[in-house]
Scaffold this active site. Structure first.
Site, PDB file in Angstrom:
ATOM      1  N   LYS A 168       0.844  -1.197   0.000  1.00 43.91           N
ATOM      2  CA  LYS A 168       0.000   0.000   0.000  1.00 43.91           C
ATOM      3  C   LYS A 168       0.879   1.246   0.000  1.00 43.91           C
ATOM      4  O   LYS A 168       1.509   1.561   1.001  1.00 43.91           O
ATOM      5  CB  LYS A 168      -0.912   0.041   1.225  1.00 43.91           C
ATOM      6  CG  LYS A 168      -1.932   1.178   1.103  1.00 43.91           C
ATOM      7  CD  LYS A 168      -2.636   1.479   2.423  1.00 43.91           C
ATOM      8  CE  LYS A 168      -2.078   2.673   3.143  1.00 43.91           C
ATOM      9  NZ  LYS A 168      -2.091   3.947   2.435  1.00 43.91           N
ATOM     10  N   GLY A 221       6.283   5.492   8.835  1.00 47.98           N
ATOM     11  CA  GLY A 221       5.353   6.598   9.033  1.00 47.98           C
ATOM     12  C   GLY A 221       5.520   7.184  10.422  1.00 47.98           C
ATOM     13  O   GLY A 221       6.600   7.084  11.020  1.00 47.98           O
ATOM     14  N   SER A 222       4.440   7.743  10.949  1.00 47.00           N
ATOM     15  CA  SER A 222       4.560   8.440  12.232  1.00 47.00           C
ATOM     16  C   SER A 222       4.620   7.447  13.394  1.00 47.00           C
ATOM     17  O   SER A 222       4.153   6.308  13.296  1.00 47.00           O
ATOM     18  CB  SER A 222       3.356   9.358  12.425  1.00 47.00           C
ATOM     19  OG  SER A 222       2.201   8.581  12.661  1.00 47.00           O
ATOM     20  N   VAL A 225       0.981   6.325  14.468  1.00 48.40           N
ATOM     21  CA  VAL A 225       0.378   5.223  13.701  1.00 48.40           C
ATOM     22  C   VAL A 225       1.193   3.939  13.912  1.00 48.40           C
ATOM     23  O   VAL A 225       0.635   2.842  13.994  1.00 48.40           O
ATOM     24  CB  VAL A 225       0.252   5.575  12.198  1.00 48.40           C
ATOM     25  CG1 VAL A 225      -0.383   4.436  11.419  1.00 48.40           C
ATOM     26  CG2 VAL A 225      -0.563   6.850  12.007  1.00 48.40           C
ATOM     27  N   GLY A 226       2.494   4.086  14.034  1.00 47.06           N
ATOM     28  CA  GLY A 226       3.364   2.925  14.264  1.00 47.06           C
ATOM     29  C   GLY A 226       2.958   2.147  15.509  1.00 47.06           C
ATOM     30  O   GLY A 226       2.958   0.917  15.513  1.00 47.06           O
ATOM     31  N   GLU A 243       9.647   1.940  10.970  1.00 44.79           N
ATOM     32  CA  GLU A 243      10.594   3.038  10.777  1.00 44.79           C
ATOM     33  C   GLU A 243       9.779   4.302  10.995  1.00 44.79           C
ATOM     34  O   GLU A 243       8.932   4.645  10.168  1.00 44.79           O
ATOM     35  CB  GLU A 243      11.188   2.934   9.367  1.00 44.79           C
ATOM     36  CG  GLU A 243      12.531   3.573   9.263  1.00 44.79           C
ATOM     37  CD  GLU A 243      12.443   4.950   8.659  1.00 44.79           C
ATOM     38  OE1 GLU A 243      12.396   5.918   9.460  1.00 44.79           O
ATOM     39  OE2 GLU A 243      12.396   5.057   7.431  1.00 44.79           O
ATOM     40  N   CYS A 277      12.438  11.751   7.588  1.00 43.05           N
ATOM     41  CA  CYS A 277      12.480  11.377   9.011  1.00 43.05           C
ATOM     42  C   CYS A 277      13.887  11.568   9.541  1.00 43.05           C
ATOM     43  O   CYS A 277      14.092  11.647  10.744  1.00 43.05           O
ATOM     44  CB  CYS A 277      11.992   9.953   9.211  1.00 43.05           C
ATOM     45  SG  CYS A 277      12.866   8.796   8.214  1.00 43.05           S
ATOM     46  N   GLU A 378       8.455  15.809  16.509  1.00 44.86           N
ATOM     47  CA  GLU A 378       8.810  15.799  15.086  1.00 44.86           C
ATOM     48  C   GLU A 378       7.868  16.735  14.326  1.00 44.86           C
ATOM     49  O   GLU A 378       6.652  16.593  14.397  1.00 44.86           O
ATOM     50  CB  GLU A 378       8.694  14.392  14.515  1.00 44.86           C
ATOM     51  CG  GLU A 378       9.123  14.360  13.051  1.00 44.86           C
ATOM     52  CD  GLU A 378       9.090  12.977  12.431  1.00 44.86           C
ATOM     53  OE1 GLU A 378       8.078  12.284  12.570  1.00 44.86           O
ATOM     54  OE2 GLU A 378      10.089  12.627  11.781  1.00 44.86           O
TER      55      GLU A 378
HETATM   56  C1  UN1 Z   1      13.215   8.867   5.314  1.00 43.74           C
HETATM   57  O1  UN1 Z   1      13.289  10.054   5.561  1.00 43.74           O
HETATM   58  O2  UN1 Z   1      12.216   8.197   5.683  1.00 43.74           O
HETATM   59  O3  UN1 Z   1      19.035   8.848   4.757  1.00 43.74           O
HETATM   60  C2  UN1 Z   1      14.214   8.124   4.525  1.00 43.74           C
HETATM   61  C3  UN1 Z   1      18.259   9.545   4.096  1.00 43.74           C
HETATM   62  C4  UN1 Z   1      17.559   8.949   2.899  1.00 43.74           C
HETATM   63  C5  UN1 Z   1      16.340   8.216   3.301  1.00 43.74           C
HETATM   64  C6  UN1 Z   1      15.423   8.939   4.212  1.00 43.74           C
HETATM   65  N1  UN1 Z   1      18.472   8.072   2.192  1.00 43.74           N
HETATM   66  O4  UN1 Z   1      18.060  10.694   4.378  1.00 43.74           O
END
Ligand code: UN1
Length: 494
Positions: A168, A221-222, A225-226, A243, A277, A378
């Site tokens: 998804k 995601g956040s 939600v995780g 993640e 992230c 965040e």
């Molecule tokens: C993300 O922000 O979810 O290391 C991934 C990094 C990228 C991937 C980021 N290669 O900033």
């Protein structure tokens, strides 16, 4: 896409995918899947398990390699779709596609490397080793900020291990991801091995995560939600790779190469409009270089060109959608109320072409205290909190003073301090004299604390999520050898 065919949703509903830099630019219309559609997708993935798992790892790797070649051929066209649906600059989008190509190359090599180990036995005449097996069907749920790279990080190792997939993509960026799946079909993957569902809302996530036929979930995601995903998956004893968020610090010590550290901070905080992230959201400056650094930094940030990422001169694109823009603006208001000083930006950009999308000025707060909301939560946008530190010790303390632990960076020329920081920073990724963003695909990617649940994407580490390990023992001594007992029985007789 179910069993290799693009089909309408049973709900009959559709949703639009529009460019956040220019909402008049319609990229595509996608079916809004409902629970019934997801059940069909899972059924298809279960049905095609054997077709895929019976192939050798090398055969699967050949298809992955062909996919990598096709992705390379389509690099420009897919990058353009990423820029249109996500807003990031074309240069960054090309880099993102390259991450997918690199992941395919890595997997191709891995297929010929040892995936298991041989282990000595307690007894002679007994041989022990491990194999890695498919877990069955994997659910992959990806975000909008890296619609191709994060998909490839998970899809490719999951396929190499022999799993079938229900995928998804984010409803904010479904087009580039769908093209990736089409390339897999072109590369020769049997129909039904990868199935896509599209949609908005928690129902479909819960259906994927809760369905007992899916054994492993990858969710990016956040953290909010995780947690929900982990609760549902936990009840069903599923393996999950999470993640999640980050609040990533860049520490700049007094002896650092300032020019390099400034470049790193500009890229770390504002690339991808701060919507990674791994983006730098806290800049920890030692007091003896504080003024000089900020002066150099401001000069660079003020020069950044903001606009539609398709324009080659543009360095910062839009915010993904209006609701995220509102959330970020609320954080900026909170920062002001908390007493931080707004040094730069803070407003939505209006006028000319900016009215077509969701643009925000790069925003810098100074005088930030680590306990403030803007230094703890965040924001996922181009908002940076600058915190003054008196020395190295305070830098480490503040860097670790958050619930997250994804990425971190320290700039110094002092090897002792660099090594000390590497040891003490509570983060899954630590960079020395490099920004918090820019992980390479063969290294483990993931975070400490609330940034994840301990699993890592990338490299060999991904197999822990997508491979079921089997311990195999072969006794060729022609007699019964009782583990833990016979060795001691022999000694007692002596
Ligand atoms: C993300 O922000 O979810 O290391 C991934 C990094 C990228 C991937 C980021 N290669 O900033």
């Amino acid at each position: 896409m179910i069993e290799g065919h693009w089909i309408d949703s049973k709900s009959g509903k559709i949703f639009e995918n529009r460019n956040p830099a220019d909402v008049g630019d319609l990229i595509g219309v996608f079916p809004e899947s409902n629970r019934e559609d997801i059940k069909s997708a899972i059924k298809s993935a279960v049905k095609f398990r054997e077709v895929w798992s019976e192939k050798t790892v090398a055969e699967r790797a050949d298809i992955i390699s062909k996919f990598g070649t096709l992705l390379n051929k389509e690099k420009e066209s897919i990058a353009e779709v990423i820029t249109r649906e996500n807003g990031k600059t074309l240069k960054e989008a090309l880099g993102e596609v390259q991450e997918g190509i690199d992941t395919a190359s890595f997997a191709f090599g891995e297929a010929r490397d040892n995936l298991g180990v041989t282990v000595p036995s307690e007894f002679s005449g007994k041989f022990a080793y491990t194999t890695v097996n498919p877990v069955g069907t994997v659910g992959i749920i990806t975000p909008w900020n890296f619609p191709v790279a994060i998909l490839c990080w998970n899809l490719i190792p999951a396929l190499l291990m022999g799993n079938t997939i229900v995928f998804k993509p984010s409803p904010e960026a479904p087009a580039a991801a769908s093209k990736v799946i089409e390339l897999f079909l072109e590369a020769g993957i049997p129909k039904g091995v990868i199935n896509i569902v599209h949609g908005v809302g928690k129902n479909i996530v819960e259906e994927i995560v809760g369905n007992p036929d899916i054994r492993t979930i990858s969710f990016t995601g956040s953290t909010r939600v995780g947690r929900r995903v982990a609760e549902i998956a936990g009840r069903n004893l599923k393996r999950i790779g999470l993640e999640l968020g980050g609040k990533n610090p860049q520490i700049v010590l007094g002896d650092a190469d300032l020019e390099n550290a400034v470049q790193g901070a500009v890229w770390g905080a504002f690339a991808t409009t701060g919507q990674r992230c791994t983006s730098t959201s806290r800049l920890l400056l030692q007091e003896n270089i504080y003024d000089e650094f900020l002066e150099l930094f401001l000069k660079q940030v003020k020069k950044l060109k903001i606009g539609n990422g398709l324009d080659e001169k543009v360095e910062i694109g839009p915010i993904i959608n209006e609701s995220r823009l509102k959330t970020i603006l609320q954080y900026i208001e909170t920062g002001k109320k908390e007493g931080a000083e707004l040094l730069l930006g803070g407003k939505r950009i209006r006028g000319d072409n900016y009215d077509k999308g969701y643009f925000l000025e790069p925003t810098i707060f100074t005088g930030v205290d680590s306990k403030m909301k803007i230094a703890q939560e965040e924001i996922l946008g181009p908002v940076l909190s600058v915190i003054k530190i008196c020395d190295f010790e305070e830098g480490i303390e503040i860097a670790n003073d958050v619930d997250y632990g994804l990425s971190s960076s320290v700039y110094t020329r002092n090897i002792d301090l660099a090594m000390d920081a590497v040891e003490r920073l509570e983060a899954g990724m630590v960079y020395v004299n490099a920004p918090t963003i820019g992980a390479e695909c063969h290294l483990p990617f993931g975070g400490f604390k609330n940034s994840g649940n301990g699993f890592r994407e990338g490299g060999k580490w991904a197999y822990e999520l997508y491979g079921e390990i089997k311990a195999v023992t072969i006794d060729y001594s022609k007699k019964l050898q009782k583990a833990q007992i016979d060795r001691f029985e022999d000694k007692r007789k002596d």
